[in-house]
Design a protein around this motif. Structure first.
Motif, short mmCIF file in Angstrom:
data_model
loop_
_atom_site.label_atom_id
_atom_site.label_comp_id
_atom_site.label_asym_id
_atom_site.label_seq_id
_atom_site.Cartn_x
_atom_site.Cartn_y
_atom_site.Cartn_z
N ALA A 311 0.83 -1.21 0.00
CA ALA A 311 0.00 0.00 0.00
C ALA A 311 0.87 1.26 0.00
O ALA A 311 0.62 2.21 -0.75
N ALA A 312 1.91 1.27 0.83
CA ALA A 312 2.82 2.43 0.88
C ALA A 312 3.58 2.58 -0.42
O ALA A 312 3.81 3.70 -0.91
N LEU A 313 3.99 1.47 -1.03
CA LEU A 313 4.71 1.51 -2.30
C LEU A 313 3.85 2.11 -3.40
O LEU A 313 4.30 2.98 -4.15
N LEU A 314 2.60 1.67 -3.50
CA LEU A 314 1.72 2.17 -4.56
C LEU A 314 1.36 3.65 -4.34
O LEU A 314 1.18 4.39 -5.31
N ASP A 315 1.26 4.06 -3.09
CA ASP A 315 1.02 5.48 -2.82
C ASP A 315 2.21 6.33 -3.28
O ASP A 315 2.04 7.43 -3.81
N LYS A 316 3.41 5.78 -3.11
CA LYS A 316 4.61 6.46 -3.60
C LYS A 316 4.59 6.55 -5.13
O LYS A 316 4.98 7.59 -5.70
#
Length: 452
Positions: A311-316
């Motif tokens: 989730a954090a990767l895709l938000d980045k």
């Protein structure tokens, strides 16, 4: 001799003796008194005794026959009473009950073994199909149905609905034990390898077919071949261009030096020579830069894997893509299920791949009013993780779909043709796979599949 055998023999001798006495007595009375009615009565009595004797003698045979009929009909409730006065019959009943129990135990073990083998078949990564000579399928595991994209498979004729070449490939296995066929459905291309063997069971011939999708292996071999070719080409080009560029720089410095010394009298010739050398140098530098870009495909470092929260990767990725042209006019959606999903990967390399796929999607949309990009992540039943990047752009024509991962291939005017090749190579180094699905007029979807 045991008491049981003595009792049985005594009973038989007694019955025979009574029958003989009845015959003798009836014959004597009938002859002596010339009484027809007495003769008929004794005759009926003799027939009755003979019938009872035969019935007694065949009772064991009838019981054994009944037992075998029950076994043949899978009657597990059969039980003979041991509460009888005749010891021989009591022993027989106990023996039959014991045999029946052993048969039921053997059947139970066979059922458990069958369930065990069934569980193994359902979990192997190879598709298994077993069919008879008429094409009736007696066994097809879930992997086989998934590879053939069928919910149920009862007869090989069903394969005609998918692809007639697929049916012909299965049919030709009767003449050779190995076959391969390309299957394309729902914009997904699979290269299926079929291997078969025959066996005899229950007096009938069956064929076992093992089905494998070798598309991934073919893609890897193709990628390896392209990388080896690029290594050779870049090596040879660099060996040829580097001396030319170096020589042009040397000649340029000499011309400039001679100019300052006013050695050359023909200024026009001198100027043309300098311009020509400058062009050689610029084109040589461009060609070296071109070669260096393609060398990236052969020099991708091994991934430094660590736990990455998806989730954090895709938000980045969303934040990094927001600077790309056309982003503001595009609906950008992210869905992660479960929300705490994490993968074991090199975050920098995976970010590079996702940025590349997202940029391609934005370029495909080209600012269309209803443009939409969806990035979804989840976990398959097999435990592998999946991240997909999907757009609703014009899609890719079917003739080009199988070429998008080939180095140098591009449909963009200013494209280098290494972005998708580089991305697939990165995912491959992670032990995963990168695939594409596309339908003209509906959009394109790139799917990243990573191991547990």
């Amino acid at each position: 001799m045991s008491t049981q055998h003595i009792n049985k023999s005594t009973t038989i001798i007694l019955r025979i003796s009574i029958l003989i006495l009845t015959v003798v007595a009836g014959t004597w009375l009938t002859i002596k008194y010339n009484n027809l009615a007495a003769g008929i009565l004794f005759g009926l009595l003799i027939v009755l005794q003979a019938g009872l004797f035969v019935h007694y003698f065949n009772r064991v045979n009838r019981k054994i026959a009944f037992f075998f009929d029950a076994v043949e009909n899978n009657d597990s409730s059969l039980r003979f009473s041991t509460d009888v006065r005749n010891q021989s019959e009591q022993k027989l009943n106990r023996s039959l009950n014991r045999i029946n129990a052993l048969i039921q135990q053997a059947k139970t073990r066979n059922r458990q073994q069958e369930q065990f083998y069934q569980a193994i078949l359902e979990h192997v990564t190879t598709g298994i199909i077993i069919h008879d000579e008429k094409g009736n399928v007696v066994q097809a595991n879930s992997t086989a149905k998934k590879l053939l994209q069928l919910d149920q498979l009862t007869n090989l004729v069903q394969l005609k609905r998918i692809d007639n070449q697929l049916y012909e490939a299965f049919h030709s296995l009767s003449r050779q034990d190995r076959q391969s066929v390309k299957l394309q459905k729902n914009n997904k291309t699979s290269e299926l390898s079929l291997r078969s063997t025959t066996f005899i069971a229950r007096n009938s011939q069956f064929r076992l077919v093992a089905v494998n999708d070798i598309q991934t292996e073919l893609d890897e071999k193709e990628s390896d071949a392209w990388i080896r070719l690029i290594q050779v080409l870049t090596h040879e080009i660099m060996n040829s261009i580097a001396p030319i560029t170096s020589l042009s720089e040397t000649l340029m410095s000499l011309f400039e030096k001679h100019t300052r010394a006013s050695i050359l009298s023909d200024d026009a010739l001198h100027t043309q020579a300098l311009e020509g050398l400058e062009v050689i140098k610029e084109r040589g530098d461009d060609l070296i830069g071109f070669v260096m870009r393609y060398r990236q495909l052969t020099r991708i470092p091994q991934p430094e894997k660590q736990k990455v929260h998806v989730a954090a990767l895709l938000d980045k990725i969303r934040i990094l893509s927001s600077t790309e042209p056309g982003f503001s006019a595009t609906t950008f959606q992210i869905a992660v299920q479960p929300q705490e999903l994490s993968i074991n990967a090199d975050e920098k390399q995976l970010t590079h791949v996702l940025i590349n796929l997202t940029k391609n999607a934005l370029e495909a949309l080209n600012g269309q009013p209803d443009g939409k990009i969806q990035i979804k992540a989840g976990r398959l039943d097999s435990g592998r993780s999946v991240i997909s990047v999907q757009d609703n752009g014009p899609g890719i024509v079917s003739e080009q779909l199988n070429q998008v991962f080939i180095p140098f291939f591009t449909t963009k005017e200013k494209g280098s043709g290494i972005g998708l090749s580089f991305s697939r190579q990165v995912i491959r180094l992670h032990g995963g796979n990168l695939q594409v699905q596309s339908m003209q007029g509906e959009g394109t979807r790139f799917i990243i599949e990573l191991p547990e």
